[in-house]
Design an enzyme around this catalytic site. Structure first.
Site, short mmCIF file in Angstrom:
data_model
loop_
_atom_site.label_atom_id
_atom_site.label_comp_id
_atom_site.label_asym_id
_atom_site.label_seq_id
_atom_site.Cartn_x
_atom_site.Cartn_y
_atom_site.Cartn_z
N ASP A 326 0.78 -1.23 0.00
CA ASP A 326 0.00 0.00 0.00
C ASP A 326 0.82 1.29 0.00
O ASP A 326 0.41 2.27 -0.60
CB ASP A 326 -0.97 0.00 1.18
CG ASP A 326 -2.17 -0.92 0.94
OD1 ASP A 326 -2.46 -1.21 -0.23
OD2 ASP A 326 -2.78 -1.35 1.93
N TYR A 414 -10.33 -0.32 2.75
CA TYR A 414 -9.78 -0.42 4.09
C TYR A 414 -9.37 0.92 4.65
O TYR A 414 -8.82 1.76 3.95
CB TYR A 414 -8.51 -1.31 4.06
CG TYR A 414 -8.70 -2.55 4.89
CD1 TYR A 414 -9.04 -3.75 4.30
CD2 TYR A 414 -8.55 -2.50 6.28
CE1 TYR A 414 -9.25 -4.88 5.07
CE2 TYR A 414 -8.75 -3.63 7.05
CZ TYR A 414 -9.10 -4.81 6.43
OH TYR A 414 -9.30 -5.92 7.20
CU LIG Z 1 -8.06 -7.24 7.24
#
Ligand SMILES: [Cu+2]
Ligand SMILES: *[C@@H]1O[C@H](CO)[C@@H](O)[C@H](O)[C@H]1NC(C)=O
Ligand SMILES: *[C@@H]1O[C@H](CO)[C@@H](O)[C@H](O)[C@H]1NC(C)=O
Length: 664
Positions: A326, A414
């Site tokens: 990420d 997320y």
């Molecule tokens: Cu997770």
């Protein structure tokens, strides 16, 4: 002078405090100050002028400061009224299908190129937000794609896309183009699109040409019902969870920190607070005032996230490549979201904006990118009740008030809440909280009893599987414990047998091991061990080496095979602890260019140099991990799960540093 002024962050604090701040004698700009919008402008236009007749796209992927050399920074910090160090920027652009690196000088407020280099290795720079949007748009406008959507009886105007990096699976460098997949979701009757994927259809987009290179229409998947997927309070009907009465955080005299430029003083701490488009919050040149020695003592030269690796564990055709890095692929800083006052940070928080370069080089403001607040959560810093003295009851308690710096990065589905917490006792606590929405995979199963095969996760709702995955986060921590020359010691707790002279048969004691080389520092503790970074040249009055101890965070063990491609790229999780000698250019546990990278410049390779780390300027790298087997309680949005670690003074002070503290 202009530059110094521009380097002032734009933060929102009460007028009264602003007035107080302006009465503090001015200080020249700290060498780690992030680039101001004006500096970004100067830097990117300097780079643009190198590409006058470019046929293709010129895109900016990284623009940030080029760190000055450490000795220069340290001598400036020791004397912050000395003239500012020359400012330089580091820039990564794509042009003509090549990755160009530039160092640009900002001397006298003018841009000039100091060095220029075409990167020839594998892997590509961080994706820009704009090119992700373009790739989605190109896909949504592609006529055969529209036909595929219509064939499914879906409404194209309800389709949204998201860009997925595709990792690397053994292809030769010449074959690894800068391409991504775009996957699609349905927003027709819920905002929770991640639980309504349109599976069986995907596009591939070449980001350098910004063209769709492939449309795959593999199969028609079921569409899970949107029922129960909403999470907006405004869409819900009673009953609600029992309400709690209002809680106010009230500091009648304002915060006790002082911010000058990007330098922060709070209680006994002094540090620099910055923000970078790749890693987000960076804390540097942190020192703590020792009331006994009556001086500031160095603790941390620089601390930041190095990489965040998220491998999904479904190896099937439409999922196998989901093995994200990420920080390097999406940017933890550029993906930071605006914090919401009173909710993301408490009501006593101060908010800071940050700036990064957009794809075209223009400065982009990230409003409320990070916040700082003093936290009092009813905890105790130290206490004792003494009842043993006849006729006397002694009770001494000190409240724990700490300083928190928070940023929140959202990568697609997320949300990562990333906190730095400084305590007056010298402890630095770093924590990561996971929340947001799981990536759902569709299935025909509606009940667990029907499932007779491997589904790589858990059935969390009818027609929805939450797929197993991990989150591995590596922190880069250049500790300078009371000076630069430090050592790494493993203090192993060992069992010993007694000589039988008392009824006791055994005890444990500490066997200290000085770690001399990089390879010997790598560690996944399986037995009790204390991990100390010490300054072997500085001792306490009674002769102990001054140090800090790492209290490790949650450790997850990589479960992929060593030769699996994601594991090669994500080898930062092979160990929880790594120690390297300081080298300004070694900061990336997953490598510098991770998008489609081959994992050949990771922390594994850095440490293979097996350099001396004893009594040297060393860097501690700590990987914390979460294995995530989803559960129904995390549907349709996940309650926060927090993990973290601490750096705690250990013989750093001669005695409790907050002994002479009064509770506020
Ligand atoms: Cu997770
Ligand atoms: C598709 O969605 C749009 C916007 O919500 C709506 O105006 C249109 O009527 C829908 N078309 C069909 C065929 O349902
Ligand atoms: C720092 O690391 C880079 C990359 O690993 C290497 O090329 C360079 O020689 C190193 N510098 C020093 C002083 O060791």
């Amino acid at each position: 002078m202009t530059l110094i002024l521009m380097a002032m962050p734009i933060f929102k604090i009460p007028i009264l405090l602003l007035f107080l701040l302006t009465s503090i004698p001015s200080i020249s700009s700290h060498p780690f100050d992030p680039l101001s919008p004006l500096e970004i402008q100067i830097v990117t236009s300097t780079v643009k002028s190198k590409f006058t007749n470019i046929a293709q796209r010129l895109t900016f992927h990284y623009v940030g400061i080029e760190d000055p050399n450490k000795p220069a920074v340290l001598s400036w910090v020791a004397n912050p009224r000395s003239p500012p160090l020359p400012r330089q920027a580091f820039v990564v652009v794509r042009a003509n299908k090549q990755t160009h690196e530039f160092i640009v000088s900002l001397a006298n407020g003018k841009g000039s190129i100091v060095s220029e280099h075409v990167y020839q290795g594998n892997g590509y720079p961080t994706l820009t937000l704009e090119e992700q949007e373009e790739a989605i748009e190109v896909s949504l406008k592609h006529q055969p794609f529209i036909s595929s959507i219509e064939k499914r009886g879906l409404n194209i105007s309800d389709v949204v896309g998201s860009v997925f990096s595709i990792g690397w699976f053994g292809e030769a460098q010449s074959e690894t183009k800068r391409i991504v997949k775009v996957l699609f979701f349905y927003k027709e009757s819920t905002v929770n699109v991640w639980l309504r994927p349109i599976e069986g259809i995907e596009t591939t987009v070449d980001l350098d040409d910004m063209v769709l290179t492939e449309l795959k229409d593999i199969h028609v998947s079921v569409m899970p019902s949107s029922e129960g997927t909403e999470y907006q309070a405004s869409t819900m009907r009673p009953p609600f969870v029992a309400e709690t009465k209002p809680i106010l955080v009230n500091q009648p005299h304002g915060p006790s920190f002082v911010v000058r430029g990007h330098t922060v003083s709070w209680a006994n701490w002094d540090f620099h607070l910055s923000f970078d488009m790749r890693v987000g919050v960076v804390i540097s040149t942190a020192s703590i005032y020792d009331i006994d020695q009556q001086k500031n003592r160095q603790v941390l030269y620089r601390g930041q996230i190095s990489e965040l690796f998220v491998p999904y564990q479904d190896p099937t055709e439409e999922w196998y490549y989901r093995t994200f890095m990420d920080a390097g692929e999406f940017g933890m800083g550029s993906s930071a979201v605006a914090l919401e006052p009173h909710h993301d940070c408490p009501s006593n928080a101060v908010f800071f904006d940050a700036f990064h370069a957009g794809q075209d080089g223009t400065p982009v403001k990230l409003e409320n990118a990070y916040c700082m607040f003093e936290k009092y959560a009813g905890d105790i810093a130290w206490r004792h009740t003494e009842a043993v003295i006849p006729g006397k009851l002694i009770r001494e308690v000190r409240r724990e008030v700490s300083l928190v710096i928070r940023t929140i990065t959202v990568i697609g589905n997320y949300d990562y809440i990333l906190d730095w917490e400084l305590k007056k006792c010298g402890t630095i606590k770093l924590s990561v909280s996971l929340t947001g929405i799981m990536e759902g995979k569709t299935t025909t199963y509606k009940h667990e009893s029907e499932v007779k095969e491997e589904i790589y996760g858990l059935l969390v709702a009818p027609n929805t599987i939450g797929i197993n995955h991990d989150h591995f986060i590596t922190y880069y921590l250049d500790l300078d414990i009371d000076g630069q020359e430090n050592s790494f010691h493993k203090l192993k707790l060992k069992s010993f047998k007694t000589d039988g002279s008392t009824p006791r048969k055994s005890y444990w004691s500490v066997v200290s091991e000085e770690v001399k080389k990089e390879l010997d520092a790598r560690l996944r503790p399986t037995e009790p061990v204390e991990l100390h970074i010490v300054n072997p040249n500085k001792k306490t009055a009674v002769g102990n080496k001054v140090g800090y101890r790492l209290i490790p965070g949650p450790m997850a063990i990589p479960l992929l095979s060593e030769d699996d491609y994601p594991q090669i790229r994500g080898s930062l999780c092979d160990y929880d602890i790594w120690v390297t000698p300081f080298n300004k250019s070694e900061k990336w546990a997953g490598g510098m260019y991770v998008d489609r990278g081959h994992g050949d410049k990771t922390i594994t390779h850095i440490t293979q140099q097996n350099r001396d780390i004893n009594n040297k300027d060393i860097v501690l790298w700590h990987t914390i991990g979460f294995h995530h087997h989803p559960s129904q309680d995390e549907f349709p949005i996940m309650p926060t799960l927090t993990g973290g670690f601490e750096l705690r003074p250990t013989n750093f002070f001669d005695r409790n540093p907050i002994l002479k503290m009064r509770s506020p």
